[in-house]
Design an enzyme around this catalytic site. Structure first.
Site, PDB file in Angstrom:
ATOM      1  N   ASP A  68       4.061  65.185  73.693  1.00  0.00           N
ATOM      2  CA  ASP A  68       4.240  66.240  74.690  1.00  0.00           C
ATOM      3  C   ASP A  68       5.699  66.348  75.118  1.00  0.00           C
ATOM      4  O   ASP A  68       6.532  65.533  74.741  1.00  0.00           O
ATOM      5  CB  ASP A  68       3.330  65.984  75.909  1.00  0.00           C
ATOM      6  CG  ASP A  68       3.314  64.519  76.345  1.00  0.00           C
ATOM      7  OD1 ASP A  68       4.240  63.778  75.962  1.00  0.00           O
ATOM      8  OD2 ASP A  68       2.395  64.122  77.057  1.00  0.00           O
ATOM      9  N   ASN A 136      -5.513  59.616  86.350  1.00  0.00           N
ATOM     10  CA  ASN A 136      -6.651  60.541  86.411  1.00  0.00           C
ATOM     11  C   ASN A 136      -7.331  60.702  85.041  1.00  0.00           C
ATOM     12  O   ASN A 136      -8.143  61.597  84.856  1.00  0.00           O
ATOM     13  CB  ASN A 136      -6.203  61.912  86.941  1.00  0.00           C
ATOM     14  CG  ASN A 136      -5.159  62.567  86.041  1.00  0.00           C
ATOM     15  OD1 ASN A 136      -4.854  62.069  84.953  1.00  0.00           O
ATOM     16  ND2 ASN A 136      -4.612  63.693  86.485  1.00  0.00           N
ATOM     17  N   HIS A 138      -5.841  61.347  82.142  1.00  0.00           N
ATOM     18  CA  HIS A 138      -5.227  62.258  81.156  1.00  0.00           C
ATOM     19  C   HIS A 138      -4.679  61.480  79.966  1.00  0.00           C
ATOM     20  O   HIS A 138      -4.285  60.319  80.084  1.00  0.00           O
ATOM     21  CB  HIS A 138      -4.156  63.161  81.795  1.00  0.00           C
ATOM     22  CG  HIS A 138      -2.863  62.504  82.172  1.00  0.00           C
ATOM     23  ND1 HIS A 138      -2.233  62.723  83.381  1.00  0.00           N
ATOM     24  CD2 HIS A 138      -2.047  61.643  81.516  1.00  0.00           C
ATOM     25  CE1 HIS A 138      -1.103  62.041  83.430  1.00  0.00           C
ATOM     26  NE2 HIS A 138      -0.968  61.372  82.311  1.00  0.00           N
ATOM     27  N   GLU A 143      -4.774  67.332  81.278  1.00  0.00           N
ATOM     28  CA  GLU A 143      -5.266  66.951  82.597  1.00  0.00           C
ATOM     29  C   GLU A 143      -6.785  67.157  82.668  1.00  0.00           C
ATOM     30  O   GLU A 143      -7.356  67.859  81.817  1.00  0.00           O
ATOM     31  CB  GLU A 143      -4.565  67.819  83.661  1.00  0.00           C
ATOM     32  CG  GLU A 143      -3.050  67.643  83.705  1.00  0.00           C
ATOM     33  CD  GLU A 143      -2.600  66.343  84.375  1.00  0.00           C
ATOM     34  OE1 GLU A 143      -3.354  65.346  84.397  1.00  0.00           O
ATOM     35  OE2 GLU A 143      -1.462  66.324  84.885  1.00  0.00           O
TER      36      GLU A 143
HETATM   37  C1  F6R Z   1       3.353  60.574  77.813  1.00  0.00           C
HETATM   38  C2  F6R Z   1       1.987  60.963  78.040  1.00  0.00           C
HETATM   39  C3  F6R Z   1       1.197  60.527  79.228  1.00  0.00           C
HETATM   40  C4  F6R Z   1       1.419  59.080  79.615  1.00  0.00           C
HETATM   41  C5  F6R Z   1       0.637  58.760  80.887  1.00  0.00           C
HETATM   42  C6  F6R Z   1       0.853  57.330  81.341  1.00  0.00           C
HETATM   43  O1  F6R Z   1       3.827  61.095  76.574  1.00  0.00           O
HETATM   44  O2  F6R Z   1       1.508  61.665  77.242  1.00  0.00           O
HETATM   45  O3  F6R Z   1      -0.170  60.732  78.950  1.00  0.00           O
HETATM   46  O4  F6R Z   1       1.021  58.238  78.578  1.00  0.00           O
HETATM   47  O5  F6R Z   1       1.019  59.622  81.926  1.00  0.00           O
HETATM   48  O6  F6R Z   1       2.184  57.152  81.695  1.00  0.00           O
HETATM   49  P1  F6R Z   1       2.762  55.687  81.994  1.00  0.00           P
HETATM   50  O7  F6R Z   1       2.678  54.931  80.715  1.00  0.00           O
HETATM   51  O8  F6R Z   1       4.178  55.932  82.419  1.00  0.00           O
HETATM   52  O9  F6R Z   1       1.918  55.106  83.060  1.00  0.00           O
END
Ligand code: F6R
Length: 242
Positions: A68, A136, A138, A143
């Site tokens: 992303d 959450n 995701h 989301e």
């Molecule tokens: C990042 C992504 C997100 C993260 C998620 C957890 O490319 O796609 O899904 O993996 O927000 O983020 P961290 O690892 O910083 O807790």
């Protein structure tokens, strides 16, 4: 099908396990396609990959595909995911920048960018996808409520995700973008293997819902219960509600 859980005492151990899986794939298939996440969770993998490369692993032909990107930050912005992957993956491993693939996060042409990136990822065929998970549930920036059929698309970040990510923007919530371009849930499901990393108690509820909850768009990561090769690599805290 169910999600395999592996528990570890430290992030370092998680990093070396995933890095050696990548190493094994790359030795068999030098031009493998590896799906890479950003954020804190996968950093241990990129660190451990550095050691693999120092010990002779040749990653010169590997193609790296981001999950992303924020919309509205230029590629040169320090918090863009392009820069993140350049800083923690491309530069330390000596990867040629042309082997890093990140969706374009420009406001104009978002639908076209999404379509182009979807085609690129599906044509590449991801051999192993590294994931983190949001509090959450995701994955990528899909989301809660995102369709399980979604392909790469432009979306809106929830306030909880913007707040969670504000730490990367010196806690200035106003600096965190509102929208993103992300591989969709069906795109992620095309990966041959998925390895999801989660550490810390803030992830324990999402891990519970993803692994033991109903398969539901309310928890995007629960789609992984339908994947045939998925392992969650957790520390004790992240796995504490299982
Ligand atoms: C990042 C992504 C997100 C993260 C998620 C957890 O490319 O796609 O899904 O993996 O927000 O983020 P961290 O690892 O910083 O807790």
């Amino acid at each position: 099908m169910s999600i395999t859980i592996h528990a570890y005492d430290s992030q370092e151990n998680i990093g070396s396990v995933v890095a050696s899986m990548i190493g094994a794939i790359v030795k068999k298939k030098p031009n493998a396609a590896i799906g890479v996440a950003t954020g804190s969770s996968p950093l241990c993998v990129y660190k451990a990959l550095e050691s693999e490369v120092q010990n002779g692993l040749d990653v010169s032909q590997v193609q790296w595909y981001a999950l992303d990107e924020y919309i509205g930050l230029s590629r040169s912005h320090p918090q863009s995911y392009y820069q993140f992957l350049k800083c923690y993956l491309v530069d330390p491993l000596g990867i040629a920048e042309c082997n890093l693939h990140v969706p374009q996060g420009t406001v104009e042409g978002c639908q076209d960018n999404a379509k182009r990136y979807e085609d690129e990822v599906i044509n590449a065929g991801i051999d192993l996808q590294i994931l983190g998970i949001g509090e959450n549930g995701h994955i990528g920036f899909n989301e809660p409520g995102t369709s399980f059929l979604s392909k790469t698309h432009c979306g809106t970040l929830t306030e909880s995700t913007r707040h969670a990510n504000a730490r990367f923007f010196e806690n200035e919530i106003g600096e965190v973008p509102y929208s993103c371009i992300t591989q969709g849930l069906s795109t992620i499901m095309h990966a041959r293997a998925v390895r999801l990393i989660a550490t810390g108690r803030t992830k324990s509820r999402a891990i519970h819902d993803a692994v033991q909850g109903q398969i539901s768009e309310k928890c995007p990561a629960s789609i992984l219960q339908m994947h045939s090769d998925v392992v969650f690599l957790l520390d004790r805290d992240a796995g504490s509600e299982l």
